[in-house]
Design an enzyme around this catalytic site. Structure first.
Site, PDB file in Angstrom:
ATOM      1  N   CYS A   1     -12.465   3.750  16.465  1.00  0.00           N
ATOM      2  CA  CYS A   1     -11.271   2.920  16.384  1.00  0.00           C
ATOM      3  C   CYS A   1     -10.245   2.913  17.590  1.00  0.00           C
ATOM      4  N   MET A   2      -9.913   4.068  18.133  1.00  0.00           N
ATOM      5  CA  MET A   2      -9.151   4.057  19.122  1.00  0.00           C
ATOM      6  C   MET A   2      -9.655   4.547  20.598  1.00  0.00           C
TER       7      MET A   2
ATOM      8  N   LYS B   1       0.802  -1.122  -0.005  1.00  0.00           N
ATOM      9  CA  LYS B   1       0.019  -0.097  -0.093  1.00  0.00           C
ATOM     10  C   LYS B   1       0.751   1.388   0.060  1.00  0.00           C
TER      11      LYS B   1
ATOM     12  N   MET C   1      -8.408  -3.608  16.850  1.00  0.00           N
ATOM     13  CA  MET C   1      -9.690  -3.525  17.060  1.00  0.00           C
ATOM     14  C   MET C   1     -10.446  -4.959  17.338  1.00  0.00           C
TER      15      MET C   1
ATOM     16  N   GLY D   1      -4.688   2.525  14.616  1.00  0.00           N
ATOM     17  CA  GLY D   1      -4.853   1.831  13.189  1.00  0.00           C
ATOM     18  C   GLY D   1      -4.415   2.990  12.191  1.00  0.00           C
ATOM     19  N   GLN D   2      -5.066   4.280  12.363  1.00  0.00           N
ATOM     20  CA  GLN D   2      -4.712   5.482  11.457  1.00  0.00           C
ATOM     21  C   GLN D   2      -3.398   5.935  11.588  1.00  0.00           C
TER      22      GLN D   2
HETATM   23  P1  MGD Z   1     -11.697   6.334   5.109  1.00  0.00           P
HETATM   24  O1  MGD Z   1     -11.898   5.491   3.906  1.00  0.00           O
HETATM   25  O2  MGD Z   1     -10.354   6.126   5.611  1.00  0.00           O
HETATM   26  O3  MGD Z   1     -12.904   5.677   6.125  1.00  0.00           O
HETATM   27  O4  MGD Z   1     -13.509   5.342   8.295  1.00  0.00           O
HETATM   28  P2  MGD Z   1     -13.574   6.423   7.318  1.00  0.00           P
HETATM   29  O5  MGD Z   1     -12.516   7.639   7.792  1.00  0.00           O
HETATM   30  O6  MGD Z   1     -14.903   6.821   7.091  1.00  0.00           O
HETATM   31  O7  MGD Z   1     -12.175   7.752   4.751  1.00  0.00           O
HETATM   32  C1  MGD Z   1     -11.339   8.738   4.575  1.00  0.00           C
HETATM   33  C2  MGD Z   1     -11.726   9.615   3.516  1.00  0.00           C
HETATM   34  O8  MGD Z   1     -11.132  10.812   3.443  1.00  0.00           O
HETATM   35  C3  MGD Z   1     -12.070   8.970   2.142  1.00  0.00           C
HETATM   36  O9  MGD Z   1     -13.240   9.207   1.508  1.00  0.00           O
HETATM   37  C4  MGD Z   1     -10.919   9.662   1.077  1.00  0.00           C
HETATM   38  O10 MGD Z   1     -11.207   9.751  -0.090  1.00  0.00           O
HETATM   39  C5  MGD Z   1     -10.839  10.808   1.848  1.00  0.00           C
HETATM   40  N1  MGD Z   1      -9.330  11.406   1.815  1.00  0.00           N
HETATM   41  C6  MGD Z   1      -7.997  10.974   1.663  1.00  0.00           C
HETATM   42  N2  MGD Z   1      -7.155  11.863   1.817  1.00  0.00           N
HETATM   43  C7  MGD Z   1      -7.627  13.076   2.108  1.00  0.00           C
HETATM   44  C8  MGD Z   1      -7.382  14.281   2.307  1.00  0.00           C
HETATM   45  O11 MGD Z   1      -5.812  14.561   2.388  1.00  0.00           O
HETATM   46  N3  MGD Z   1      -7.916  15.188   2.523  1.00  0.00           N
HETATM   47  C9  MGD Z   1      -9.401  15.017   2.655  1.00  0.00           C
HETATM   48  N4  MGD Z   1     -10.251  15.970   2.900  1.00  0.00           N
HETATM   49  N5  MGD Z   1      -9.874  13.856   2.554  1.00  0.00           N
HETATM   50  C10 MGD Z   1      -9.035  12.785   2.133  1.00  0.00           C
HETATM   51  C11 MGD Z   1     -12.497   4.734   9.010  1.00  0.00           C
HETATM   52  C12 MGD Z   1     -13.245   4.187  10.324  1.00  0.00           C
HETATM   53  O12 MGD Z   1     -13.973   3.177   9.899  1.00  0.00           O
HETATM   54  C13 MGD Z   1     -11.988   3.609  11.155  1.00  0.00           C
HETATM   55  S1  MGD Z   1     -11.057   4.547  11.668  1.00  0.00           S
HETATM   56  C14 MGD Z   1     -12.514   2.439  11.731  1.00  0.00           C
HETATM   57  S2  MGD Z   1     -11.244   1.678  12.756  1.00  0.00           S
HETATM   58  C15 MGD Z   1     -13.858   1.719  11.742  1.00  0.00           C
HETATM   59  N6  MGD Z   1     -13.375   0.281  11.411  1.00  0.00           N
HETATM   60  C16 MGD Z   1     -14.452  -0.541  10.878  1.00  0.00           C
HETATM   61  C17 MGD Z   1     -14.380  -2.057  11.009  1.00  0.00           C
HETATM   62  O13 MGD Z   1     -13.469  -2.387  11.377  1.00  0.00           O
HETATM   63  N7  MGD Z   1     -15.686  -2.807  10.521  1.00  0.00           N
HETATM   64  C18 MGD Z   1     -16.624  -1.752   9.883  1.00  0.00           C
HETATM   65  N8  MGD Z   1     -17.375  -2.481   9.396  1.00  0.00           N
HETATM   66  N9  MGD Z   1     -16.703  -0.723   9.897  1.00  0.00           N
HETATM   67  C19 MGD Z   1     -15.672   0.197  10.254  1.00  0.00           C
HETATM   68  N10 MGD Z   1     -15.583   1.563  10.325  1.00  0.00           N
HETATM   69  C20 MGD Z   1     -14.608   2.309  10.989  1.00  0.00           C
HETATM   70  P1  MGD Z   2      -9.186  -5.878  12.037  1.00  0.00           P
HETATM   71  O1  MGD Z   2      -9.072  -6.812  10.680  1.00  0.00           O
HETATM   72  O2  MGD Z   2     -10.100  -4.980  11.967  1.00  0.00           O
HETATM   73  O3  MGD Z   2      -7.592  -5.452  12.011  1.00  0.00           O
HETATM   74  O4  MGD Z   2      -6.352  -3.496  12.571  1.00  0.00           O
HETATM   75  P2  MGD Z   2      -6.681  -4.898  13.254  1.00  0.00           P
HETATM   76  O5  MGD Z   2      -7.613  -4.794  14.472  1.00  0.00           O
HETATM   77  O6  MGD Z   2      -5.506  -5.695  13.238  1.00  0.00           O
HETATM   78  O7  MGD Z   2      -9.519  -6.760  13.201  1.00  0.00           O
HETATM   79  C1  MGD Z   2      -8.415  -7.682  13.747  1.00  0.00           C
HETATM   80  C2  MGD Z   2      -8.784  -8.963  14.312  1.00  0.00           C
HETATM   81  O8  MGD Z   2      -9.813  -9.026  15.340  1.00  0.00           O
HETATM   82  C3  MGD Z   2      -9.573  -9.836  13.398  1.00  0.00           C
HETATM   83  O9  MGD Z   2      -8.497 -10.693  12.776  1.00  0.00           O
HETATM   84  C4  MGD Z   2     -10.830 -10.483  13.916  1.00  0.00           C
HETATM   85  O10 MGD Z   2     -10.937 -11.953  13.664  1.00  0.00           O
HETATM   86  C5  MGD Z   2     -10.201 -10.193  15.231  1.00  0.00           C
HETATM   87  N1  MGD Z   2     -11.571 -10.367  16.349  1.00  0.00           N
HETATM   88  C6  MGD Z   2     -13.048 -10.286  16.061  1.00  0.00           C
HETATM   89  N2  MGD Z   2     -13.414 -10.703  17.146  1.00  0.00           N
HETATM   90  C7  MGD Z   2     -12.648 -10.637  18.103  1.00  0.00           C
HETATM   91  C8  MGD Z   2     -12.915 -10.862  19.511  1.00  0.00           C
HETATM   92  O11 MGD Z   2     -14.011 -11.189  20.235  1.00  0.00           O
HETATM   93  N3  MGD Z   2     -11.615 -11.015  20.230  1.00  0.00           N
HETATM   94  C9  MGD Z   2     -10.343 -10.791  19.817  1.00  0.00           C
HETATM   95  N4  MGD Z   2      -9.535 -10.739  20.512  1.00  0.00           N
HETATM   96  N5  MGD Z   2     -10.252 -10.464  18.522  1.00  0.00           N
HETATM   97  C10 MGD Z   2     -11.474 -10.494  17.708  1.00  0.00           C
HETATM   98  C11 MGD Z   2      -7.099  -2.412  12.303  1.00  0.00           C
HETATM   99  C12 MGD Z   2      -6.261  -1.237  12.036  1.00  0.00           C
HETATM  100  O12 MGD Z   2      -5.606  -1.521  10.650  1.00  0.00           O
HETATM  101  C13 MGD Z   2      -7.037   0.013  12.126  1.00  0.00           C
HETATM  102  S1  MGD Z   2      -7.913   0.293  13.272  1.00  0.00           S
HETATM  103  C14 MGD Z   2      -6.843   1.045  11.136  1.00  0.00           C
HETATM  104  S2  MGD Z   2      -7.807   2.247  11.059  1.00  0.00           S
HETATM  105  C15 MGD Z   2      -5.846   0.703   9.756  1.00  0.00           C
HETATM  106  N6  MGD Z   2      -6.880   0.216   8.840  1.00  0.00           N
HETATM  107  C16 MGD Z   2      -6.474  -0.756   7.817  1.00  0.00           C
HETATM  108  C17 MGD Z   2      -6.855  -0.935   6.676  1.00  0.00           C
HETATM  109  O13 MGD Z   2      -8.094  -0.592   6.383  1.00  0.00           O
HETATM  110  N7  MGD Z   2      -6.255  -1.848   5.784  1.00  0.00           N
HETATM  111  C18 MGD Z   2      -5.084  -2.492   6.092  1.00  0.00           C
HETATM  112  N8  MGD Z   2      -4.569  -3.344   5.172  1.00  0.00           N
HETATM  113  N9  MGD Z   2      -4.357  -2.156   6.988  1.00  0.00           N
HETATM  114  C19 MGD Z   2      -5.021  -1.159   7.973  1.00  0.00           C
HETATM  115  N10 MGD Z   2      -4.310  -0.850   9.281  1.00  0.00           N
HETATM  116  C20 MGD Z   2      -4.859  -0.574  10.221  1.00  0.00           C
HETATM  117 FE1  SF4 Z   3       2.296  -0.469   5.012  1.00  0.00          FE
HETATM  118 FE2  SF4 Z   3       1.428   0.847   7.064  1.00  0.00          FE
HETATM  119 FE3  SF4 Z   3       3.954   1.061   6.673  1.00  0.00          FE
HETATM  120 FE4  SF4 Z   3       2.220   2.348   5.143  1.00  0.00          FE
HETATM  121  S1  SF4 Z   3       2.594   2.808   7.304  1.00  0.00           S
HETATM  122  S2  SF4 Z   3       3.917   1.205   4.384  1.00  0.00           S
HETATM  123  S3  SF4 Z   3       0.494   0.795   5.116  1.00  0.00           S
HETATM  124  S4  SF4 Z   3       3.016  -0.964   7.061  1.00  0.00           S
END
Ligand code: MGD
Ligand code: MGD
Ligand code: SF4
Length: 751
Positions: A168-169, A79, A336, A373-374
């Site tokens: 998220c956090m 990525k 998460m 995460g972010q």
């Molecule tokens: P993103 O796709 O990161 O997801 O949820 P979102 O923040 O809604 O959205 C970022 C947006 O900003 C995108 O539309 C992108 O095009 C835009 N963008 C990118 N760069 C820029 C920039 O420089 N400036 C501006 N203004 N815009 C930009 C994330 C949220 O989702 C998170 S953090 C978590 S941890 C949750 N995880 C989660 C999950 O585990 N399961 C499910 N089902 N839903 C989840 N939703 C949550």
């Molecule tokens: P997830 O896939 O949301 O990712 O990073 P992670 O939290 O590592 O969930 C992690 C694991 O939680 C899954 O494997 C799921 O099986 C497990 N899980 C489900 N239920 C339970 C439970 O009851 N207990 C326990 N212990 N585990 C459970 C998320 C992180 O990743 C975040 S928050 C963000 S914002 C970033 N998003 C992101 C992305 O969108 N894509 C990629 N490739 N990397 C990312 N990095 C960050």
């Molecule tokens: Fe990959 Fe995360 Fe490092 Fe970017 S910050 S290169 S997404 S491991």
């Protein structure tokens, strides 16, 4: 199962090849292209916060490679390495847009900003400051979030400032604050080089923090005695390098963590000297207790009792508890799987409990470590106070002295800041649906895709009587459908600013290229908009993000977040510095709460450890009971649906879906289903499977494997066409207000 060295090397080689490319490798250079200039920055994606070098030729970014001087030592995952095509995607929003007759049409900056300002002004004048809100992101720059929060809380007198870190956090913040008194990890990525046991719970590190996973795998490869325990109901790619993979009924890990504590004490593996001096034992109702009280509480969690609840054999619980306690340095990491739960804060507390019980804290390699995460959830939102209950640098809205301190620092009249916290995310979008919020500003987030139970909240966004201004880089983001005004931002390395990653590390993204069309840095957009709404220009005197940074340094200086020494000049020269960092010659801090390591503790302090976030200097072991999910499976909805990530896609897919290599590897969402369950239902790979929850239903292609345990299905959430959030539940943790994306009940049937 102890993984053999041969098996380990085989799975690591496969995993690492897919996970990270190193040696500061540049795809363009490999093809013989020459760059004019390398500009230092940070990856746009995850909280690993890898340093990058951006290769510019003729004013365009043609390649990206890892920064050898940042903690990632030149490594990036795909990525990170494949970012350039995203910058030049045809979907970039390059001019302001205003909705007219249902369609977004081009407008001038003046028209778009004046319209937005008038809607905010009108809402405040007619309905009061609580009728306006800001919803931001852990992907916005630190300066952007600090500024937006200041404009709303100090300028408009509205505490309705929240953002996607709430999804998220928030539970990690709640966990750290209740256990240690202060947010953010005690350790750092350096601990990976010294840990002898990795306790990975609720993190799919290999797919979500690939470069950190590479470090973990390298540590184990170099030292075969290093143990890896993975606690996840799915046998993820991360679990494949584990010595012990603990699969369990989702949600029951709260009981497993308590059971581990029970075993540790029973086997006399606790560090009595440590916890008798540095720990307070606390009942769930906040009554002070003691070690004996803790032992009594844990009697409900014998391995035999927990086996019945969780499905984990009692001997496995005993085994992992012993490995955890007996290793010379245990590092826990979680994400998460713990946070996105209705008891996410408790799950965080229970993990830290194990460290406080065994003394695995504050020594190289021994630390509880929440993975963020972010890329900028820590630096941008948590540190600057970009949530509805916070003020900058760990201050909270509810405390008068904190509000008054900020009023002085911001030079606004005493008692300007509203003492009532604003709406958290779910409450904010609920209020929008109820007509209580009339004007909403969104920055770097796509809530029409990312909120749980999303149909409810897109309905709220569709109300005709509210106004939504979206600052968004890509026109295919789902939330565009609900915006009244769209403003075009400078993206990633088109403007300068700071990201603060998981380990309290601040790094600078330097400006490498000019933004396209009429795009502007969001700091300038926010200043301009604030003045037009009527905020006193003295409150927003900034020309650029560097000015905001200097104010933010000053605001944090009197607090334990003190990073006065991290000047812009230093950030330009160095590849990231960890706060606290009080002076310009301070190297940054790897280990907190330990005398001689943490500059917040005086050199002559009588105690080696000092948890200064707590009045008595002691961290807390909390007695948190097991509590099930908000929606457990039942006869009607017998499966657990969990959602999460795949390695190649970022969140709502607006960026990674634009990179052909990444799009090809996962073109659409699927449902992962256990092979035994599939066999019983006659489902084969590629068959269409209907998922139905109490909220909505949707059909996915089946991926049959041993990844999910029986009774569990998994769907990744990146696909806008198959939006799993229409099915998820919006129940949230009562403390952190973080929704339970990880567990809800579903029916599964072959179509
Ligand atoms: P993103 O796709 O990161 O997801 O949820 P979102 O923040 O809604 O959205 C970022 C947006 O900003 C995108 O539309 C992108 O095009 C835009 N963008 C990118 N760069 C820029 C920039 O420089 N400036 C501006 N203004 N815009 C930009 C994330 C949220 O989702 C998170 S953090 C978590 S941890 C949750 N995880 C989660 C999950 O585990 N399961 C499910 N089902 N839903 C989840 N939703 C949550
Ligand atoms: P997830 O896939 O949301 O990712 O990073 P992670 O939290 O590592 O969930 C992690 C694991 O939680 C899954 O494997 C799921 O099986 C497990 N899980 C489900 N239920 C339970 C439970 O009851 N207990 C326990 N212990 N585990 C459970 C998320 C992180 O990743 C975040 S928050 C963000 S914002 C970033 N998003 C992101 C992305 O969108 N894509 C990629 N490739 N990397 C990312 N990095 C960050
Ligand atoms: Fe990959 Fe995360 Fe490092 Fe970017 S910050 S290169 S997404 S491991």
């Amino acid at each position: 199962m102890d993984v053999t060295r041969r098996e380990f090397l085989k799975s690591t080689a496969a995993a690492s090849a897919m996970m990270a490319i190193g040696g500061a490798f540049s795809p363009a250079e490999a093809k013989g292209q020459k760059v004019d200039q390398w500009v230092k920055g940070v990856c746009r994606f995850c909280g690993t916060g890898c340093g990058v070098m951006v290769g510019v030729k003729d004013g365009k970014v043609i390649t990206v490679k890892g920064d050898p001087n940042n903690h990632n030592q030149g490594f990036l995952c795909l990525k990170g390495a494949l970012m350039p095509p995203i910058i030049y995607a045809k979907e970039r929003v390059t001019e302001p847009l205003i909705r007219k007759d249902g369609k977004l049409v081009p407008a001038t900056w003046d028209e778009a900003l004046d319209l937005t300002a008038s809607k905010f002004r009108e809402a405040i004048d007619k309905h009061g400051p609580e009728s306006v809100a800001y919803y931001g992101s852990g992907q916005a720059l630190t300066e952007e979030t600090y500024l937006a929060s200041k404009i709303f809380k100090a300028g408009l007198k509205s505490n309705n400032v929240d953002g996607n870190p709430r999804l998220c956090m928030a539970s990690a913040v709640g966990g750290y604050v209740t256990t240690f008194g202060k947010d953010e990890p005690c350790g750092s990525f350096d601990d990976i080089e010294n840990a002898t046991c990795f306790f990975l719970i609720g993190t799919n590190t290999s797919e979500c923090h690939p470069v950190l996973f590479k470090k973990i795998a390298a540590r184990k490869e170099a030292n075969p005695n290093v143990k890896v325990i993975v606690v996840d109901p799915r046998k993820t790619n991360t679990a494949r390098i584990a010595d012990v993979h603990v699969s369990f009924r989702p949600g029951t890990d709260l009981a497993i963590l308590n059971s581990m504590a029970y075993v540790i004490i029973k086997e006399e593996l606790d560090d009595y000297r440590f916890h008798s001096k540095y720990v307070t034992f606390m009942g769930n109702d906040k009554t002070k207790s003691d070690f004996e009280g803790y032992k009594k509480f844990l009697e409900d969690y014998t391995p035999e009792k927990v086996e019945k609840l969780s499905g984990v054999p009692a001997e496995t619980i005993v085994k992992i508890a012993k490995i955890f306690a007996e290793s010379s340095a245990t590092m826990s990491m979680w994400c998460m799987g713990l946070n996105q739960r209705i008891r996410g804060v408790w799950a965080n507390n229970l993990t830290s409990n194990l460290h406080l019980l065994t003394g695995h804290i504050g020594k190289p390699g021994a630390t509880p470590f929440s993975l963020t995460g972010q890329p900028n959830a820590c630096g941008g939102v948590r540190d600057t106070g970009g949530l509805s209950h916070l003020l900058p640098a760990g201050r909270v809205i509810k405390k008068q002295e904190h509000r008054n301190e900020m009023e002085e620092l911001w030079d606004i009249p005493k008692d300007t800041i509203n003492p009532k916290p604003g709406y958290h995310t779910i409450a904010m979008f609920t209020a929008l649906g109820e007509g209580k919020i009339k004007a909403l500003l969104l920055l770097t987030t796509n809530p029409a895709h990312s909120l749980p139970n999303v149909n409810k909240y897109t309905k709220a966004m569709s109300r005709k009587d509210n106004f939504i201004c979206l600052i968004e880089a890509f026109s295919d983001a789902e939330t565009m459908k609900y915006a009244d005004v769209v403003l075009p931002p400078a993206f990633w390395c088109e403007r300068e600013g700071v990201f603060g990653c998981s380990e309290r590390r601040y790094s600078l993204i330097s400006k490498a290229i000019e933004p396209p069309g009429q795009c502007r840095p969001s700091v300038n957009i926010l200043v301009d908009l604030a003045k037009r709404i009527g905020v006193d220009p003295k409150l927003v005197p900034y020309k650029n993000s560097a000015d905001v940074w200097d104010e933010w340094r000053r605001v944090a200086r009197p607090t334990p977040y003190n990073f006065w020494g991290i000047t812009r000049e230093r950030l330009r020269k160095e590849s990231g510095i960890l706060w606290p960092c009080p002076t310009e010659d301070h190297p940054g801090t790897n280990i907190r709460y330990v005398r001689g390591k943490d500059p917040n503790i005086p050199e002559d302090h009588p105690d080696k450890y000092h948890f200064y976030g707590k009045p008595d200097g002691r961290a807390v072991i909390w007695f948190r009971p097991y509590k099930g999910a908000a929606e457990e499976p039942d006869a009607e909805y017998p499966f657990v649906l969990t959602t999460g990530r795949v390695i190649d896609h970022w969140h709502t897919g607006t960026m990674t879906m634009k990179v052909p290599e990444l799009k090809r590897s996962f073109s659409y969402a699927f449902v992962e289903i256990n092979d035994q369950d599939a066999k019983k239902m006659g489902i084969n790979n590629g068959d269409k499977v209907l998922l139905e929850t109490r909220r909505d239903k949707m059909t996915f292609e089946a991926k049959v494997s041993d990844v999910c345990r029986p009774g569990l299905v998994f769907v990744p959430w990146y696909d806008a066409k198959l939006m799993i959030n229409k099915l998820t539940k919006d129940a949230f943790d009562p403390g952190s207000k973080q929704p339970e994306f990880k567990i809800c009940a579903t029916k599964v049937s072959k179509v």
